[in-house]
Motif scaffolding. Structure first.
Motif, short mmCIF file in Angstrom:
data_model
loop_
_atom_site.label_atom_id
_atom_site.label_comp_id
_atom_site.label_asym_id
_atom_site.label_seq_id
_atom_site.Cartn_x
_atom_site.Cartn_y
_atom_site.Cartn_z
N ASP A 157 18.13 51.13 -4.21
CA ASP A 157 17.61 51.18 -2.86
C ASP A 157 16.08 51.26 -2.83
OD1 ASP A 157 17.30 53.70 -3.85
OD2 ASP A 157 18.17 54.75 -2.12
N TRP A 158 15.46 50.73 -3.86
CA TRP A 158 14.00 50.75 -3.94
C TRP A 158 13.40 49.95 -2.77
CZ3 TRP A 158 13.51 49.02 -9.78
CH2 TRP A 158 14.18 49.95 -10.59
N GLN A 159 12.22 50.38 -2.35
CA GLN A 159 11.52 49.71 -1.26
C GLN A 159 10.30 48.97 -1.83
OE1 GLN A 159 12.85 49.78 1.89
NE2 GLN A 159 14.50 50.85 0.81
N PRO A 160 10.40 47.65 -2.00
CA PRO A 160 9.31 46.88 -2.60
C PRO A 160 7.96 47.07 -1.89
CG PRO A 160 11.29 45.55 -2.51
CD PRO A 160 11.58 46.79 -1.73
N ALA A 161 8.00 47.32 -0.59
CA ALA A 161 6.74 47.51 0.15
C ALA A 161 5.99 48.74 -0.32
CB ALA A 161 7.03 47.62 1.65
N ASN A 162 6.69 49.66 -0.99
CA ASN A 162 6.07 50.90 -1.47
C ASN A 162 5.86 50.90 -2.98
OD1 ASN A 162 6.12 51.96 1.14
ND2 ASN A 162 8.15 52.85 0.85
N MET A 163 6.03 49.74 -3.61
CA MET A 163 6.01 49.70 -5.07
C MET A 163 4.72 49.13 -5.64
SD MET A 163 9.97 48.68 -5.91
CE MET A 163 9.77 49.08 -7.67
N HIS A 164 4.44 49.52 -6.87
CA HIS A 164 3.29 49.03 -7.63
C HIS A 164 3.74 48.61 -9.03
CE1 HIS A 164 1.08 51.27 -4.56
NE2 HIS A 164 -0.02 50.66 -4.95
N VAL A 165 2.96 47.76 -9.62
CA VAL A 165 3.10 47.48 -11.04
C VAL A 165 1.96 48.20 -11.76
CG1 VAL A 165 1.75 45.33 -10.87
CG2 VAL A 165 3.24 45.70 -12.83
N VAL A 166 2.27 48.82 -12.88
CA VAL A 166 1.27 49.48 -13.72
C VAL A 166 1.31 48.80 -15.08
CG1 VAL A 166 0.63 51.62 -14.90
CG2 VAL A 166 1.46 51.70 -12.53
N ALA A 167 0.17 48.29 -15.52
CA ALA A 167 0.09 47.61 -16.81
C ALA A 167 -0.97 48.29 -17.67
CB ALA A 167 -0.26 46.13 -16.62
N PHE A 168 -0.66 48.51 -18.94
CA PHE A 168 -1.66 49.13 -19.82
C PHE A 168 -1.46 48.67 -21.26
CE2 PHE A 168 1.91 52.08 -19.49
CZ PHE A 168 2.09 52.59 -20.76
N ASN B 268 9.97 38.54 -4.17
CA ASN B 268 10.72 37.54 -3.43
C ASN B 268 12.05 38.16 -2.99
OD1 ASN B 268 12.32 35.36 -2.59
ND2 ASN B 268 11.31 33.95 -4.00
N SER B 269 12.20 38.40 -1.69
CA SER B 269 13.39 39.08 -1.19
C SER B 269 14.65 38.24 -1.34
CB SER B 269 13.19 39.47 0.27
OG SER B 269 13.00 38.32 1.08
N ALA B 270 14.49 36.92 -1.43
CA ALA B 270 15.66 36.04 -1.52
C ALA B 270 16.45 36.29 -2.80
CB ALA B 270 15.23 34.58 -1.44
N ASN B 271 15.73 36.51 -3.90
CA ASN B 271 16.42 36.75 -5.18
C ASN B 271 16.10 38.12 -5.76
OD1 ASN B 271 13.78 36.40 -6.02
ND2 ASN B 271 14.15 34.43 -7.05
N ARG B 272 15.39 38.96 -4.98
CA ARG B 272 15.03 40.33 -5.38
C ARG B 272 14.22 40.34 -6.69
NH1 ARG B 272 17.71 44.39 -2.75
NH2 ARG B 272 17.61 45.79 -4.54
N GLN B 273 13.45 39.30 -6.88
CA GLN B 273 12.70 39.16 -8.14
C GLN B 273 11.22 39.49 -7.95
OE1 GLN B 273 11.89 35.28 -10.49
NE2 GLN B 273 13.77 36.13 -11.38
N VAL B 274 10.69 40.23 -8.92
CA VAL B 274 9.27 40.54 -8.96
C VAL B 274 8.62 39.65 -10.01
CG1 VAL B 274 7.53 42.34 -9.30
CG2 VAL B 274 9.78 42.95 -8.37
#
Length: 270
Positions: free
Chosen positions: A239-250, A153-159
């Motif tokens: 300056d992270w780019q959310p469009a290029n990000m992933h979540v990794v869960a293990f 959510n770009s409004a609050n920069r929350q994942v």
């Protein structure tokens, strides 16, 4: 008259069936069906550094493995840390991709050089060994199924992250770890020929641990389903780019990584 007769006949049959069913023992009516086997995916924790000559070779090895098996099957995380994560002669000046958490992992695993990696956390290994280790792990079955979803959510920069799990074999005890990674970062890298490449593209870069450095206590029984949610706010100075990000869960324990999954951050929430 014939219609009435047919109606009475059908009614009698239904009554017989109902009466018959009522005599079946309750324990005999429910038959347990074991969940289907789930293949184990592989996590490669690639301990790397921007001033590391051979680290690009390790990255090429990861690329070959992902091309052969798929990015969802071989999940890689580049953890920038250690001596090659800092300017020469100055431990107080880290390169941009180095993190304190990455250094914590580097020290915890007793590592003393780079590139070096952990394949499903079965001990430190050189990148030349990763192919054989990955193939060995892919032949194993996992004790659980794992899926992840992530929205930004770009409004609050929350994942917002949701991790779903189902136990498939016995009881699994350990910890659930959730990380954020980023692709397509253009920054400097020392190359194998010694040249400093200012336009090097770094992928699957470890950014941060969502639920602390060592995760959350986790357990699941065979046939049980669980859903866990997490939130992470990207700081304004990142300056992270959310469009290029992933979540990794293990999920991991003393035996290694039981299962790993990854998911791209979805389009921002409306």
């Amino acid at each position: 008259m014939k219609h009435n007769l047919r109606y009475l006949t059908v009614l009698c049959l239904l009554c017989v069936l109902c009466v018959s069913c009522s005599h079946i023992d309750e324990n005999e009516q429910l038959i347990y069906v074991k969940p289907a086997d789930v293949a184990r995916a592989v996590l490669i924790e690639d301990f790397t550094g921007q001033n590391c000559l051979n680290c690009p070779n390790a990255t090429l090895t990861i690329g070959d493995l992902q091309a052969a098996y798929g990015h969802d099957v071989v999940v890689a995380v580049g953890i920038y840390s250690g001596e090659f994560g800092y300017m020469r002669g100055d431990r107080n000046r880290p390169y941009p991709l180095t993190t304190q958490t990455g250094d914590e992992y580097y020290v915890h695993w007793g590592l003393d050089h780079q590139p070096v990696g952990l394949v499903n956390r079965h001990g430190a290994s050189e990148y030349q060994e990763w192919g054989a280790l990955v193939r060995e792990q892919l032949q194993q079955k996992s004790s659980l199924q794992l899926e992840a979803l992530a929205d930004y959510n770009s409004a609050n920069r929350q994942v917002a992250i949701k991790v779903s799990a189902m136990g498939t074999d016995g009881n699994t005890n350990g910890k659930l770890q959730v990380w954020l990674t980023e692709d397509n970062i253009t920054d400097g890298q020392r190359m194998p020929d010694g040249v400093w490449n200012k336009e090097y593209v770094h992928n699957h870069v470890f950014r941060d641990a969502v639920n602390a450095a060592w995760g959350t206590v986790f357990s699941i029984k065979e046939g049980e389903q669980k859903e866990l949610t997490f939130t992470y706010t990207i700081a304004e100075d990142k300056d992270w780019q959310p469009a290029n990000m992933h979540v990794v869960a293990f999920v991991y324990n003393d035996k290694g990584v039981e299962q790993v999954t990854t998911a791209k951050l979805n389009s921002e929430l409306k």
